[in-house]
Design a protein around this motif. Structure first.
Motif, short mmCIF file in Angstrom:
data_model
loop_
_atom_site.label_atom_id
_atom_site.label_comp_id
_atom_site.label_asym_id
_atom_site.label_seq_id
_atom_site.Cartn_x
_atom_site.Cartn_y
_atom_site.Cartn_z
N ILE A 92 -3.26 -0.81 -13.17
CA ILE A 92 -4.49 -0.46 -13.90
C ILE A 92 -4.83 1.02 -13.66
O ILE A 92 -5.17 1.75 -14.60
N ILE A 93 -4.69 1.44 -12.40
CA ILE A 93 -4.96 2.86 -12.09
C ILE A 93 -3.99 3.76 -12.85
O ILE A 93 -4.39 4.78 -13.44
N ALA A 94 -2.72 3.39 -12.87
CA ALA A 94 -1.73 4.20 -13.59
C ALA A 94 -2.05 4.24 -15.08
O ALA A 94 -1.93 5.30 -15.73
N SER A 95 -2.49 3.13 -15.64
CA SER A 95 -2.84 3.09 -17.07
C SER A 95 -4.05 3.98 -17.35
O SER A 95 -4.10 4.67 -18.38
N LEU A 96 -5.03 3.96 -16.46
CA LEU A 96 -6.21 4.81 -16.65
C LEU A 96 -5.82 6.28 -16.59
O LEU A 96 -6.32 7.11 -17.38
N LEU A 97 -4.93 6.63 -15.65
CA LEU A 97 -4.45 8.00 -15.57
C LEU A 97 -3.69 8.39 -16.83
O LEU A 97 -3.81 9.53 -17.32
N SER A 104 5.25 7.40 -20.25
CA SER A 104 4.18 8.26 -19.75
C SER A 104 3.80 9.30 -20.80
O SER A 104 4.36 9.37 -21.90
N ALA A 105 2.83 10.15 -20.40
CA ALA A 105 2.37 11.19 -21.31
C ALA A 105 3.48 12.17 -21.66
O ALA A 105 3.42 12.84 -22.69
N MET A 107 0.00 9.72 -12.21
CA MET A 107 0.34 8.41 -12.78
C MET A 107 1.72 7.96 -12.35
O MET A 107 1.95 6.80 -11.99
N GLY A 108 2.69 8.88 -12.36
CA GLY A 108 4.05 8.53 -11.95
C GLY A 108 4.12 8.11 -10.50
O GLY A 108 4.85 7.17 -10.16
N ARG A 109 3.36 8.78 -9.64
CA ARG A 109 3.36 8.42 -8.22
C ARG A 109 2.75 7.04 -8.00
O ARG A 109 3.27 6.23 -7.21
#
Length: 362
Positions: free
Chosen positions: A171-176, A234-235, A196-198
């Motif tokens: 969820i945190i990675a998705s928010l980032l 990712s972005a 996000m990758g980390r």
């Protein structure tokens, strides 16, 4: 035993001999009961309170061997001493094979009674030892079952913890990811994408543990495959269309898997940002075993490490890679023979590796 004085049931159709046995064994510390036949003896045993049985062979109705077979079929059957006037050794062998604790030949004068006392006491000792052994084995089995149940419960809890931690990190990675996509500032977008990758690298380990049969290890090839999929989404994903992986199956503990995932994330993102200034190019991740070492390489065909560094670089990625290399007890070094950039990470497959310094990444 049911009381301080053991109770012996004497099964014999000879009432006179039974009285001799009762008087003789009573003086020797036994309580003696008499049953005139096999059927009567079985009924008395079923009522409980019999510690040991002395059983004659030749009786009307059920003979001794038939009675012995039925006694042995009872739950918690008392030990049986087979007593007969026959000198036939076949009967003795058959009785012992059928479960009799001992065998002796009787005489009509009762001179066998001291021998019966010894045999009965021996049968009682044997029965006590067997009971203690059975109870010990039952306790071992119960302890093993309790341990297995606790281990299973612990495994379920660990799976649930990994599931929840993995979901939370995802969820945190998705928010980032969302924040990075919505940002109009390149440096903010890059920082959020790196973060996000980390986070995704750690989340993937917990996801692997949740779905794995073994909570103590992670298959690196499968883990890296999923991690690179996350990076492609990712972005910066539009610049990773040519990101490839070649990995041998390598099993490793979760803590080191996290470190490896973070190293891969940093080196891949470094290649994405700096290797190809004019557009996306190939980036290849390879994992293989060489002797007792794991060799991980991230390769591009870009401008190389000698090109001018991007002034926007903060050096954070290099510091993170160095920290993770120390955790892995790994060497990290560029391949001087490669035209672009090839960073090689080498560490021992097992944790008991000698300490090796981590070289800085250029």
């Amino acid at each position: 035993m049911s009381s301080a004085a053991p109770t012996l049931l004497y099964i014999d159709d000879d009432a006179g001999l039974a009285r001799l046995v009762e008087r003789g064994l009573k003086r020797l510390g036994f309580v003696v009961e008499h049953a005139p036949g096999g059927s009567e003896g079985l009924e008395r045993i079923k009522q409980g309170g019999i510690d040991v049985v002395a059983l004659d062979q030749y009786m009307p109705g059920l003979d001794g061997l038939e009675t012995l077979e039925r006694i042995m079929a009872l739950p918690e059957a008392p030990p049986v001493v087979f007593v007969t006037a026959s000198q036939d050794s076949k009967i003795a062998v058959t009785a012992l094979k059928a479960g009799a604790a001992d065998y002796l030949v009787k005489d009509v004068q009762g001179e066998f009674i001291p021998l019966l006392q010894v045999a009965a006491e021996g049968a009682l000792r044997q029965a006590r030892l067997q009971k203690a052994r059975d109870e010990a084995e039952a306790e071992v089995r119960a302890s093993r079952d309790r341990f297995a149940a606790l281990a299973a419960e612990r495994e379920v809890l660990l799976r649930e913890v990994n599931h929840r931690v993995g979901n939370s990190l995802q969820i945190i990675a998705s928010l980032l990811h969302l924040q990075a996509n919505s940002s109009t500032q390149d440096d903010v977008k890059a920082a959020l994408t790196n973060a996000m990758g980390r986070v995704a690298a750690v989340a993937q380990v917990h996801r692997r543990l949740y779905t794995s049969q073994d909570l103590k290890s992670v298959l690196l090839n499968q883990y890296l495959d999923s991690l690179l999929d996350d990076l492609r989404r990712s972005a910066e994903g539009n610049r990773m269309s040519r990101l490839t992986l070649k990995a041998e199956p390598v099993e490793i503990d979760p803590d080191r898997a996290v470190a490896i995932g973070i190293v891969v994330n940093e080196l891949v993102m470094n290649a994405v940002k700096y290797a190809y200034p004019d557009g996306p190019g190939p980036i290849h991740v390879e994992l293989k075993i060489e002797a007792d070492d794991v060799v991980l390489s991230i390769t591009d065909n870009g401008v190389g490490l000698n090109a001018t560094s991007d002034p926007r670089s903060t050096g954070m990625g290099q510091r993170i890679v160095s920290a993770m290399a120390t955790k892995l007890d790994a060497t990290v070094a560029p391949d001087p023979g490669h035209d672009g950039t090839r960073i090689v990470v080498r560490f021992r497959l097992t944790k008991e590796a000698p300490k090796r310094a981590a070289a800085a990444v250029g």
